[in-house]
Design a protein around this motif. Structure first.
Motif, short mmCIF file in Angstrom:
data_model
loop_
_atom_site.label_atom_id
_atom_site.label_comp_id
_atom_site.label_asym_id
_atom_site.label_seq_id
_atom_site.Cartn_x
_atom_site.Cartn_y
_atom_site.Cartn_z
N LEU A 1 -5.38 0.68 10.10
CA LEU A 1 -4.66 0.44 9.33
C LEU A 1 -4.97 0.86 7.98
N GLU A 2 -6.07 1.51 7.02
CA GLU A 2 -6.19 2.19 6.19
C GLU A 2 -5.62 3.40 6.20
N GLU B 1 -2.94 4.29 7.76
CA GLU B 1 -1.67 3.97 7.95
C GLU B 1 -1.04 3.85 6.39
N GLN B 2 -1.90 3.24 5.09
CA GLN B 2 -1.89 2.89 3.86
C GLN B 2 -1.84 4.04 3.01
N ARG C 1 1.27 6.65 3.82
CA ARG C 1 2.67 5.90 3.52
C ARG C 1 2.33 7.08 1.46
N CYS C 2 0.80 6.30 1.22
CA CYS C 2 0.59 6.54 -0.03
C CYS C 2 1.04 8.24 -0.26
N CYS D 1 -1.62 2.89 -5.87
CA CYS D 1 -0.72 2.85 -4.33
C CYS D 1 -1.78 1.98 -3.74
N LEU D 2 -3.23 2.73 -3.38
CA LEU D 2 -4.24 2.32 -2.69
C LEU D 2 -5.21 1.05 -3.48
#
Length: 200
Positions: free
Chosen positions: A137-138, A140-141, A144-145, A195-196
């Motif tokens: 998940l980290e 992917e984030q 995305r950012c 974003c993060l």
């Protein structure tokens, strides 16, 4: 390559494009098995490759091992180099970064494996599935950012933080003024932080 490549690969008076063309000629010769061309290419790339390895791996002995592996891979993979996808230097540094990250991950995995064995031996439960999901998940984030950055911001951050180049090296590779690269890096990092959801 009809004429032999001069021993001094890139003189200060040469432009970046001329130096890049000389390196491309060397890679072409290396792809045909030319050992003399590889010696010249090695001399041109080794300091930069070692620099990237040292920044990522940190341990000097392991960084030297990684640099040697990278230069062997350059010898073996020379025929696969495509000039249209980037310069010889960026190709070699990409290999160096990938190998360095692989080495760090391998060392971390070995350490975590030892830790898990130790925890298991003393009876502490360990949830590998939860850790794997959280890590995915980290990642992917972060992806995305990164996708929300401009092309120059993304490229500059990748070169500076994932490939370990200095700001000046990033500016040279991107063909942009140093001030512009610094501004894009700063703006890109601010966007990533926001974003993060990282506190400044």
């Amino acid at each position: 390559m009809s004429d032999p490549v001069p021993l001094r690969l890139v003189r200060p008076s040469q432009g970046r494009a001329e130096g890049a063309a000389v390196l491309e000629d060397l890679v072409t010769a290396v792809a045909r098995g030319d050992e003399a061309a590889f010696a010249l290419l090695y001399d041109a790339l080794a300091p930069r490759v070692l620099g990237v390895a040292r920044r990522v791996v940190r341990d000097p002995a392991q960084a030297e091992e990684v640099a040697q592996e990278v230069l062997v891979e350059v010898w073996r993979q020379a025929a696969r180099y495509e000039a249209g996808r980037g310069t010889v230097v960026s190709w070699a540094l990409t290999i160096a970064h990938r190998r360095s990250v692989d080495r760090v991950r391998s060392e971390q995995a070995a350490g975590e494996r030892d830790q898990r064995v130790g925890l298991r031996d003393i009876g502490v439960p360990h949830d590998e599935v939860a850790e794997a999901v959280e890590l995915r998940l980290e990642h992917e984030q972060v992806r995305r950012c990164l996708g929300g950055l401009t092309g120059l911001q993304h490229e500059a951050i990748e070169l500076a933080y994932w490939k370990g180049l200095t700001y000046r090296e990033v500016a040279e590779l991107l063909g942009s003024p140093l001030g512009t690269v610094k501004a894009r890096l700063r703006d890109g990092l601010v966007k990533l932080r926001d974003c993060l959801g990282v506190e400044s």
